[in-house]
Write an enzyme that holds these catalytic residues in place. Structure first.
Site, mmCIF file in Angstrom:
data_model
loop_
_atom_site.group_PDB
_atom_site.id
_atom_site.type_symbol
_atom_site.label_atom_id
_atom_site.label_comp_id
_atom_site.label_asym_id
_atom_site.label_seq_id
_atom_site.Cartn_x
_atom_site.Cartn_y
_atom_site.Cartn_z
ATOM 1 N N TYR A 23 0.828 -1.204 0.000
ATOM 2 C CA TYR A 23 0.000 0.000 0.000
ATOM 3 C C TYR A 23 0.867 1.260 0.000
ATOM 4 O O TYR A 23 0.551 2.243 -0.660
ATOM 5 C CB TYR A 23 -0.937 -0.001 1.214
ATOM 6 C CG TYR A 23 -1.730 1.276 1.368
ATOM 7 C CD1 TYR A 23 -2.821 1.542 0.539
ATOM 8 C CD2 TYR A 23 -1.391 2.214 2.334
ATOM 9 C CE1 TYR A 23 -3.552 2.717 0.674
ATOM 10 C CE2 TYR A 23 -2.105 3.392 2.469
ATOM 11 C CZ TYR A 23 -3.184 3.633 1.635
ATOM 12 O OH TYR A 23 -3.891 4.797 1.766
ATOM 13 N N GLU A 24 1.976 1.214 0.750
ATOM 14 C CA GLU A 24 2.862 2.372 0.850
ATOM 15 C C GLU A 24 3.896 2.414 -0.275
ATOM 16 O O GLU A 24 4.846 3.188 -0.217
ATOM 17 C CB GLU A 24 3.558 2.382 2.216
ATOM 18 C CG GLU A 24 2.590 2.650 3.342
ATOM 19 C CD GLU A 24 3.257 2.726 4.709
ATOM 20 O OE1 GLU A 24 4.453 2.366 4.837
ATOM 21 O OE2 GLU A 24 2.572 3.148 5.657
ATOM 22 N N GLU A 82 5.222 2.080 15.211
ATOM 23 C CA GLU A 82 5.946 1.869 13.954
ATOM 24 C C GLU A 82 4.976 1.678 12.797
ATOM 25 O O GLU A 82 5.149 2.243 11.738
ATOM 26 C CB GLU A 82 6.877 0.662 14.081
ATOM 27 C CG GLU A 82 7.643 0.325 12.825
ATOM 28 C CD GLU A 82 8.676 1.368 12.425
ATOM 29 O OE1 GLU A 82 9.083 1.353 11.247
ATOM 30 O OE2 GLU A 82 9.067 2.201 13.249
ATOM 31 N N GLY A 92 -12.883 1.901 8.395
ATOM 32 C CA GLY A 92 -14.079 2.632 8.784
ATOM 33 C C GLY A 92 -14.924 1.861 9.794
ATOM 34 O O GLY A 92 -15.929 2.362 10.265
ATOM 35 N N GLY A 94 -13.909 0.889 12.813
ATOM 36 C CA GLY A 94 -13.490 1.128 14.185
ATOM 37 C C GLY A 94 -12.260 0.347 14.631
ATOM 38 O O GLY A 94 -11.809 0.498 15.767
ATOM 39 N N GLY A 96 -9.027 0.525 13.505
ATOM 40 C CA GLY A 96 -7.871 1.396 13.696
ATOM 41 C C GLY A 96 -7.978 2.197 14.977
ATOM 42 O O GLY A 96 -7.012 2.308 15.740
ATOM 43 N N ASN A 123 -0.677 10.179 2.312
ATOM 44 C CA ASN A 123 -1.713 9.279 2.810
ATOM 45 C C ASN A 123 -2.823 10.066 3.507
ATOM 46 O O ASN A 123 -3.001 10.011 4.725
ATOM 47 C CB ASN A 123 -1.079 8.245 3.755
ATOM 48 C CG ASN A 123 -2.010 7.097 4.043
ATOM 49 O OD1 ASN A 123 -3.207 7.146 3.764
ATOM 50 N ND2 ASN A 123 -1.466 6.044 4.626
ATOM 51 N N TYR A 130 -6.133 10.248 11.752
ATOM 52 C CA TYR A 130 -5.343 10.611 12.926
ATOM 53 C C TYR A 130 -5.796 11.948 13.506
ATOM 54 O O TYR A 130 -5.890 12.103 14.720
ATOM 55 C CB TYR A 130 -3.853 10.659 12.587
ATOM 56 C CG TYR A 130 -3.281 9.313 12.205
ATOM 57 C CD1 TYR A 130 -3.678 8.142 12.857
ATOM 58 C CD2 TYR A 130 -2.340 9.190 11.200
ATOM 59 C CE1 TYR A 130 -3.159 6.912 12.512
ATOM 60 C CE2 TYR A 130 -1.805 7.962 10.856
ATOM 61 C CZ TYR A 130 -2.216 6.827 11.512
ATOM 62 O OH TYR A 130 -1.692 5.606 11.176
#
Length: 158
Positions: A23-24, A82, A92, A94, A96, A123, A130
């Site tokens: 993804y990154e 990390e 979405g 919950g 995370g 991102n 966040y």
């Protein structure tokens, strides 16, 4: 539901680390093996800790991987997150927030005064998430890193 990495499946964690790297746009940089993760998490002197997010049915859908930091200004430990990853199909839901809340509880219970992490500047979904939980970006700080040849050269090993 959140459960500690001490009771989780290292291959599942390893697979999600690879998903996150993909993804990154940095899958080519992943060198960590399952054995290295097992040693880092469960060895004689653990260097890292992890929590797993699961659905009610027990499906692993996300993880956090973290270690202790120390603030010379505050004089106490903190947590450096990390990696935080939730699989795309359940974002979405919950998970995370539950992973971050578990780390916040750990900080509060242990008297740690910081929970910190980095996020890629492109991102936007993660940045928005966040901020929604009250995180403050440290825009005036720039992350620096030494790896591979530059690290060895500075150490006098090349």
């Amino acid at each position: 539901m959140i459960r500690s990495a001490r009771v989780t499946d290292v291959p599942a964690l390893h697979a999600m680390i690879r998903e996150l790297a993909d993804y990154e746009k940095s899958l080519h940089e992943v060198r960590a093996t399952e054995e290295q993760l097992r040693e880092a998490l469960f060895g004689e002197r653990p260097a890292a800790y992890s929590h797993i997010a699961e659905t009610e049915e027990g499906e692993v859908v996300g993880f956090s991987l973290w270690f202790l930091s120390f603030s010379t200004w505050r004089g106490v430990h903190g947590i450096y997150l990390e990696d935080l990853y939730v699989r795309p199909g359940v974002r979405g839901g919950g998970y995370g927030k539950a992973l971050l809340a578990e780390l916040a509880r750990t900080c509060v219970e242990r008297g740690y005064e910081r929970l910190e992490w980095s996020v890629l500047d492109w991102n936007t979904p993660a940045i928005d998430f966040y901020r929604s939980v009250g995180a403050v970006p440290m825009d005036e700080w720039t992350v620096n890193r030494l790896t591979d040849g530059a690290l060895r050269e500075l150490a006098g090993a090349e």
